[in-house]
Design a protein around this motif. Structure first.
Motif, PDB file in Angstrom:
ATOM      1  N   THR A 118       1.076  -0.796   0.050  1.00 53.56           N
ATOM      2  CA  THR A 118       0.145  -0.149   0.129  1.00 53.56           C
ATOM      3  C   THR A 118       1.111   1.360  -0.050  1.00 53.56           C
ATOM      4  N   ARG A 119       1.651   1.074   0.578  1.00 56.22           N
ATOM      5  CA  ARG A 119       2.727   2.626   1.345  1.00 56.22           C
ATOM      6  C   ARG A 119       3.191   3.038  -0.175  1.00 56.22           C
ATOM      7  N   TYR A 120       4.350   1.908  -1.163  1.00 59.79           N
ATOM      8  CA  TYR A 120       5.039   1.820  -1.767  1.00 59.79           C
ATOM      9  C   TYR A 120       4.282   1.743  -2.987  1.00 59.79           C
ATOM     10  N   ASN A 121       2.953   1.691  -3.202  1.00 63.67           N
ATOM     11  CA  ASN A 121       2.065   1.676  -4.493  1.00 63.67           C
ATOM     12  C   ASN A 121       2.596   0.290  -5.482  1.00 63.67           C
ATOM     13  N   ALA A 122       2.779  -0.558  -4.632  1.00 59.24           N
ATOM     14  CA  ALA A 122       2.849  -1.903  -5.755  1.00 59.24           C
ATOM     15  C   ALA A 122       2.460  -3.167  -5.480  1.00 59.24           C
ATOM     16  N   ARG A 123       1.450  -3.558  -6.555  1.00 59.69           N
ATOM     17  CA  ARG A 123       0.520  -4.551  -5.846  1.00 59.69           C
ATOM     18  C   ARG A 123       1.437  -5.560  -5.971  1.00 59.69           C
ATOM     19  N   LEU A 124       0.925  -6.559  -4.930  1.00 59.10           N
ATOM     20  CA  LEU A 124       1.595  -7.938  -4.351  1.00 59.10           C
ATOM     21  C   LEU A 124       0.937  -8.829  -6.115  1.00 59.10           C
ATOM     22  N   PRO A 125       2.019  -9.516  -6.068  1.00 62.61           N
ATOM     23  CA  PRO A 125       2.108 -10.383  -7.374  1.00 62.61           C
ATOM     24  C   PRO A 125       0.401 -11.385  -7.251  1.00 62.61           C
ATOM     25  N   ALA A 126       0.248 -11.643  -8.007  1.00 60.46           N
ATOM     26  CA  ALA A 126      -0.902 -12.687  -7.449  1.00 60.46           C
ATOM     27  C   ALA A 126      -1.264 -13.991  -7.220  1.00 60.46           C
TER      28      ALA A 126
END
Ligand SMILES: [Zn+2]
Length: 136
Positions: free
Chosen positions: A40-48
């Motif tokens: 959330t903080r780094y705007n990185a999507r969690l891999p599927a």
């Protein structure tokens, strides 16, 4: 920065997986919480592949049979979190990984057993040593 976040997320999920093997441990859930927070903080999507591993309601790390129940119904896979009861429905049969039939599934033709094709000689064996010690 996003790259570092992804590595951190991968680390946290690795920790969660390891921790989930221990009974009565809630550290796995904690690791999932942290991983989601990093994403959330780094705007990185969690891999599927990670997003299949935890509950989106309570961040519980899902261990089949212990913290999640999986049922197939109506062409969907329904995974119910046993911690908070939240259900996650995933449609089946959309070319997902692992959807292909297992090896040997399509071999319907009977094998011709006992039929040797081509010239077969016992002397073709490369492993025999030519020392001539085996005299008949
Ligand atoms: Zn839950």
């Amino acid at each position: 920065m996003v790259r570092i976040a992804r590595e951190r997320i991968a680390d946290l999920f690795a920790l969660a997986e390891r921790e989930s093997e221990r009974p009565d441990s809630h550290l796995a859930d904690r690791y999932v919480q942290l991983a989601r927070r990093v994403g959330t903080r780094y705007n990185a999507r969690l891999p599927a592949e990670y997003r299949e591993l935890y509950c989106r309601g309570c961040s519980a790390y899902w261990v089949e049979g212990r913290t999640v129940r999986t049922r197939l119904r109506g062409g969907r896979r329904i995974r119910t979190c046993l911690a908070c009861g939240r259900a996650r429905r995933v449609p089946l049969g959309r070319g997902r990984a692992g959807a292909s039939p297992p090896e040997g599934f399509t071999t319907g033709a009977p094998r011709e057993q006992g039929v040797l094709v081509g010239p077969v000689s016992e002397e073709d064996d490369d492993t025999t040593e030519d020392d001539g010690s085996e005299e008949a």
